[in-house]
Design an enzyme around this catalytic site. Structure first.
Site, PDB file in Angstrom:
ATOM      1  N   ASP A   1      25.871  34.711  40.600  1.00 47.84           N
ATOM      2  CA  ASP A   1      26.711  34.736  41.807  1.00 47.84           C
ATOM      3  C   ASP A   1      26.645  33.366  42.463  1.00 47.84           C
ATOM      4  O   ASP A   1      25.731  32.578  42.191  1.00 47.84           O
ATOM      5  CB  ASP A   1      26.216  35.803  42.794  1.00 47.84           C
ATOM      6  CG  ASP A   1      27.093  35.861  44.048  1.00 47.84           C
ATOM      7  OD1 ASP A   1      28.329  35.950  43.906  1.00 47.84           O
ATOM      8  OD2 ASP A   1      26.558  35.789  45.169  1.00 47.84           O
ATOM      9  N   SER A   2      27.593  33.103  43.341  1.00 45.06           N
ATOM     10  CA  SER A   2      27.571  31.835  44.077  1.00 45.06           C
ATOM     11  C   SER A   2      26.331  31.730  44.965  1.00 45.06           C
ATOM     12  O   SER A   2      25.900  30.634  45.290  1.00 45.06           O
ATOM     13  CB  SER A   2      28.829  31.714  44.938  1.00 45.06           C
ATOM     14  OG  SER A   2      28.878  32.795  45.842  1.00 45.06           O
TER      15      SER A   2
ATOM     16  N   TYR B   1      31.791  29.872  47.484  1.00 46.15           N
ATOM     17  CA  TYR B   1      32.869  29.514  46.553  1.00 46.15           C
ATOM     18  C   TYR B   1      34.246  29.914  47.104  1.00 46.15           C
ATOM     19  O   TYR B   1      35.259  29.388  46.667  1.00 46.15           O
ATOM     20  CB  TYR B   1      32.682  30.284  45.236  1.00 46.15           C
ATOM     21  CG  TYR B   1      31.692  29.715  44.245  1.00 46.15           C
ATOM     22  CD1 TYR B   1      30.749  28.747  44.605  1.00 46.15           C
ATOM     23  CD2 TYR B   1      31.709  30.158  42.922  1.00 46.15           C
ATOM     24  CE1 TYR B   1      29.837  28.261  43.666  1.00 46.15           C
ATOM     25  CE2 TYR B   1      30.811  29.668  41.989  1.00 46.15           C
ATOM     26  CZ  TYR B   1      29.876  28.724  42.356  1.00 46.15           C
ATOM     27  OH  TYR B   1      28.997  28.244  41.424  1.00 46.15           O
ATOM     28  N   GLY B   2      34.248  30.886  48.022  1.00 43.05           N
ATOM     29  CA  GLY B   2      35.472  31.599  48.388  1.00 43.05           C
ATOM     30  C   GLY B   2      36.653  30.770  48.844  1.00 43.05           C
ATOM     31  O   GLY B   2      37.794  31.182  48.701  1.00 43.05           O
TER      32      GLY B   2
ATOM     33  N   CYS C   1      30.277  38.149  40.935  1.00 42.63           N
ATOM     34  CA  CYS C   1      30.950  37.424  42.017  1.00 42.63           C
ATOM     35  C   CYS C   1      32.443  37.632  41.798  1.00 42.63           C
ATOM     36  O   CYS C   1      32.965  37.300  40.717  1.00 42.63           O
ATOM     37  CB  CYS C   1      30.589  35.949  41.914  1.00 42.63           C
ATOM     38  SG  CYS C   1      31.482  34.882  43.057  1.00 42.63           S
ATOM     39  N   ASN C   2      33.109  38.190  42.791  1.00 43.88           N
ATOM     40  CA  ASN C   2      34.551  38.439  42.630  1.00 43.88           C
ATOM     41  C   ASN C   2      35.345  37.146  42.547  1.00 43.88           C
ATOM     42  O   ASN C   2      36.302  37.043  41.782  1.00 43.88           O
ATOM     43  CB  ASN C   2      35.060  39.262  43.808  1.00 43.88           C
ATOM     44  CG  ASN C   2      34.562  40.684  43.747  1.00 43.88           C
ATOM     45  OD1 ASN C   2      35.149  41.512  43.084  1.00 43.88           O
ATOM     46  ND2 ASN C   2      33.458  40.964  44.409  1.00 43.88           N
ATOM     47  N   THR C   3      34.946  36.167  43.340  1.00 41.93           N
ATOM     48  CA  THR C   3      35.694  34.907  43.367  1.00 41.93           C
ATOM     49  C   THR C   3      35.647  34.243  41.991  1.00 41.93           C
ATOM     50  O   THR C   3      36.671  33.803  41.460  1.00 41.93           O
ATOM     51  CB  THR C   3      35.098  33.974  44.440  1.00 41.93           C
ATOM     52  OG1 THR C   3      34.966  34.714  45.661  1.00 41.93           O
ATOM     53  CG2 THR C   3      35.975  32.774  44.669  1.00 41.93           C
TER      54      THR C   3
ATOM     55  N   GLU D   1      25.525  34.137  54.592  1.00 42.10           N
ATOM     56  CA  GLU D   1      24.674  33.086  53.996  1.00 42.10           C
ATOM     57  C   GLU D   1      23.815  32.404  55.072  1.00 42.10           C
ATOM     58  O   GLU D   1      22.772  31.843  54.767  1.00 42.10           O
ATOM     59  CB  GLU D   1      25.528  32.042  53.262  1.00 42.10           C
ATOM     60  CG  GLU D   1      26.199  32.562  51.992  1.00 42.10           C
ATOM     61  CD  GLU D   1      25.304  32.544  50.753  1.00 42.10           C
ATOM     62  OE1 GLU D   1      24.498  31.618  50.587  1.00 42.10           O
ATOM     63  OE2 GLU D   1      25.423  33.477  49.928  1.00 42.10           O
TER      64      GLU D   1
ATOM     65  N   CYS E   1      33.914  41.621  47.584  1.00 39.68           N
ATOM     66  CA  CYS E   1      33.065  40.441  47.595  1.00 39.68           C
ATOM     67  C   CYS E   1      31.643  40.975  47.601  1.00 39.68           C
ATOM     68  O   CYS E   1      31.317  41.855  48.418  1.00 39.68           O
ATOM     69  CB  CYS E   1      33.331  39.587  48.832  1.00 39.68           C
ATOM     70  SG  CYS E   1      32.122  38.255  49.027  1.00 39.68           S
ATOM     71  N   THR E   2      30.833  40.473  46.691  1.00 39.81           N
ATOM     72  CA  THR E   2      29.500  41.074  46.523  1.00 39.81           C
ATOM     73  C   THR E   2      28.602  40.839  47.729  1.00 39.81           C
ATOM     74  O   THR E   2      27.571  41.482  47.865  1.00 39.81           O
ATOM     75  CB  THR E   2      28.834  40.530  45.255  1.00 39.81           C
ATOM     76  OG1 THR E   2      28.813  39.091  45.315  1.00 39.81           O
ATOM     77  CG2 THR E   2      29.589  40.967  44.022  1.00 39.81           C
ATOM     78  N   HIS E   3      28.990  39.938  48.612  1.00 37.55           N
ATOM     79  CA  HIS E   3      28.219  39.749  49.846  1.00 37.55           C
ATOM     80  C   HIS E   3      28.458  40.875  50.859  1.00 37.55           C
ATOM     81  O   HIS E   3      27.604  41.138  51.696  1.00 37.55           O
ATOM     82  CB  HIS E   3      28.636  38.437  50.533  1.00 37.55           C
ATOM     83  CG  HIS E   3      28.077  37.197  49.922  1.00 37.55           C
ATOM     84  ND1 HIS E   3      28.389  36.790  48.656  1.00 37.55           N
ATOM     85  CD2 HIS E   3      27.228  36.265  50.420  1.00 37.55           C
ATOM     86  CE1 HIS E   3      27.764  35.635  48.407  1.00 37.55           C
ATOM     87  NE2 HIS E   3      27.051  35.303  49.467  1.00 37.55           N
TER      88      HIS E   3
HETATM   89  N1  DGL Z   1      29.996  36.876  46.584  1.00 36.65           N
HETATM   90  C1  DGL Z   1      31.113  36.270  46.045  1.00 36.65           C
HETATM   91  C2  DGL Z   1      32.252  37.200  45.760  1.00 36.65           C
HETATM   92  O1  DGL Z   1      32.005  38.312  45.347  1.00 36.65           O
HETATM   93  C3  DGL Z   1      31.585  34.953  46.582  1.00 36.65           C
HETATM   94  C4  DGL Z   1      31.162  34.521  47.894  1.00 36.65           C
HETATM   95  C5  DGL Z   1      31.462  33.065  48.092  1.00 36.65           C
HETATM   96  O2  DGL Z   1      30.711  32.272  47.540  1.00 36.65           O
HETATM   97  O3  DGL Z   1      32.440  32.766  48.770  1.00 36.65           O
HETATM   98  O4  DGL Z   1      33.392  36.851  45.917  1.00 36.65           O
END
Ligand code: DGL
Length: 277
Positions: free
Chosen positions: A14-15, A46-47, A77-79, A162, A196-198
């Site tokens: 993941d990011s 990363y988003g 990570c979805n992104t 974060e 988004c996994t966050h």
């Molecule tokens: N957790 C990540 C996701 O699922 C990306 C978060 C990020 O780095 O912006 O998209």
């Protein structure tokens, strides 16, 4: 970790910290395997980054996990799944590791959610990158062309998490504003994917602001079930995974900082190592 020449851990990328929400559910479902978690915290989030940059960063992470021996990598990570997975699977994997696999988390989520929505109006909350990619619209309509998918980007949510501010009072404004925008765009939405996994880390506040009766989908259990099913169907990969029930945590940022935050998310102490991609 009982690695040998033939067996090695499952890589989870993941990011930053978000993939821990997926890893936790995978470990509950498949505790016997070893895992190697990599968070690219030095370059998160990363988003809001461009396609090319996310692709380059994700490929570097994949190569790192392959160099550590992982036969299978989950892009948690979805992104990165939205913007890099397909290119890596189609263009890079045949050259760099034709006998290994890289899996994402968007398709299994789309498969599950189309079974769960009754109104067939599905809301997707994700990073601007994931929403702009249109990946959820595409995958959901492949599963059921009658589904209406409404996406909404939440640029502030990952930075809040974060920076350890996600559950503090200042976050309420940003959480309510995005949820209101989604539900005002389509009031028929009955199912909302936290794409988004966050975002599961914001769950108490998301529940507070989402109108009653709408179901919230976190991806962890869906990805864990889908991985268990994949491993049942792919013995050639499964037999190459080491089974020592251990997890190593790596980050591109400071290891102490990562361990402190990750321990908070996982509710138990962990140690981490700093790595360079
Ligand atoms: N957790 C990540 C996701 O699922 C990306 C978060 C990020 O780095 O912006 O998209």
């Amino acid at each position: 970790m009982k690695m040998n020449n033939f067996q090695a851990p499952i890589g989870v990328f993941d990011s930053g910290y978000g993939g821990l929400t997926i890893l936790q559910k995978i470990k509950e479902r498949l505790p016997q395997y070893d895992y190697l978690y990599l968070g690219d915290n030095a370059r998160a989030p990363y988003g809001t980054r461009s396609f090319d940059v996310i692709y380059r960063f994700t490929l570097e992470a994949v190569k790192y996990l392959f160099a550590r021996g992982c036969p299978l990598i989950i892009i948690a990570c979805n992104t990165a799944s939205a913007k890099a997975l397909r290119s890596i699977q189609q263009n890079d994997l045949p050259d760099i590791a034709p006998d290994r696999r890289v899996l994402g988390i968007i398709r299994p989520t789309a498969e599950a959610v189309t079974q769960l929505s009754k109104s067939l109006h599905i809301g997707v909350l994700g990073t601007p990158g994931t929403i702009q990619s249109g990946s959820y619209d595409i995958e959901i309509s492949k599963q059921n062309p009658q589904c209406v998918t409404v996406g909404h980007g939440c640029p502030m949510w990952v930075p809040l998490i974060e920076n350890g501010e996600g559950l503090r009072p200042g976050a309420d404004y940003f959480i309510k504003q995005e949820i209101d925008a989604l539900t005002e765009a389509d009031s028929a939405i009955d199912t909302v994917i936290l794409a988004c996994t966050h975002y599961p880390l914001l769950l108490p506040k998301i529940r507070q602001y989402l109108p009653y009766g709408k179901q919230i989908i976190c991806q962890g259990d869906i990805v864990a079930d889908s991985l268990a099913d994949y491993l049942r169907r792919h013995q050639e990969i499964d037999c190459r995974l080491s089974r020592g029930a251990e997890t190593q945590y790596c980050t591109t940022e400071n290891a102490g900082k990562f361990a402190a935050m990750a321990s908070m998310f996982l509710n138990r102490p962990i140690t981490a190592t700093t790595v360079t991609l």
